[in-house]
Design a protein around this motif. Structure first.
Motif, short mmCIF file in Angstrom:
data_model
loop_
_atom_site.label_atom_id
_atom_site.label_comp_id
_atom_site.label_asym_id
_atom_site.label_seq_id
_atom_site.Cartn_x
_atom_site.Cartn_y
_atom_site.Cartn_z
N SER A 4 0.81 -1.22 0.00
CA SER A 4 0.00 0.00 0.00
C SER A 4 0.85 1.27 0.00
N GLU A 5 2.15 1.12 0.26
CA GLU A 5 3.00 2.30 0.35
C GLU A 5 3.85 2.54 -0.90
N GLU A 6 3.79 1.62 -1.86
CA GLU A 6 4.56 1.81 -3.09
C GLU A 6 4.03 3.00 -3.86
N GLY A 7 4.94 3.73 -4.49
CA GLY A 7 4.53 4.86 -5.30
C GLY A 7 4.12 6.07 -4.49
N LEU A 8 4.55 6.13 -3.24
CA LEU A 8 4.20 7.28 -2.42
C LEU A 8 4.93 8.53 -2.92
N ALA A 9 4.29 9.67 -2.78
CA ALA A 9 4.90 10.95 -3.15
C ALA A 9 6.01 11.29 -2.17
N SER A 10 6.99 12.04 -2.66
CA SER A 10 8.01 12.58 -1.75
C SER A 10 7.74 14.08 -1.60
N LYS A 37 -1.30 14.99 -5.79
CA LYS A 37 -0.88 13.68 -5.27
C LYS A 37 -0.33 13.82 -3.84
N GLN A 38 0.50 14.83 -3.62
CA GLN A 38 1.04 15.06 -2.27
C GLN A 38 -0.10 15.39 -1.30
N GLN A 41 -2.14 12.34 -0.36
CA GLN A 41 -1.39 11.42 0.52
C GLN A 41 -1.20 11.99 1.92
#
Length: 139
Positions: A4-10, A37-38, A41
């Motif tokens: 569920s955490e893959e592809g999280l924004a930085s 996206k940020q 999240q």
């Protein structure tokens, strides 16, 4: 990270100052949530947040904002901020994982999320100020 955490924004890091009505100032190290996206999240999936840390959501143009705590594991205080940096609403100790809507009730330029209980501990109230370039009112 789990699936569920893959592809999280930085996030880009910055700092801001919270100034209370009595003139006390406290510096926070924040991550900036600028893109959709940020902003979607936010602080989801975080296990903890340093005492002097937070996330600053910046909206251009200003608009009414509604947030929730889906996938957010820690209680937060949400400070809703007008164009000029004035805090117009404080919602304390939001409930982790809740789908309840937390609304600004008016147009805001930003939302600062900090650890739950921080606003009470520091005496942060509507009318106090957030000092950061996002809230500079220019010509």
């Amino acid at each position: 990270p789990s699936g569920s955490e893959e592809g999280l924004a930085s996030f880009t890091r910055d700092s801001l100052v919270l100034r209370t009505a009595d003139g006390k100032e406290r510096t926070f190290d924040v991550e900036l949530a600028l893109s959709p996206k940020q902003q979607a999240q936010g602080l989801m999936y975080r296990q903890s947040l340093a005492a002097d840390a937070g996330m600053l959501f910046i909206y251009r143009p200003s608009r009414p904002i509604a947030m929730w705590m889906k996938n957010t594991l820690i209680p937060l205080d949400m400070l809703f901020i007008a164009d000029d940096g004035e805090i117009v609403k404080v919602v304390e100790r939001t409930v982790p994982l809740s789908l309840a809507t937390i609304a600004s009730d008016e147009q805001v330029r930003g939302v600062l999320e900090i650890n739950g209980g921080t606003a009470s501990r520091l005496g942060i109230r509507p009318g106090d100020r957030v000092i950061h370039p996002a809230f500079e009112v220019g010509p």
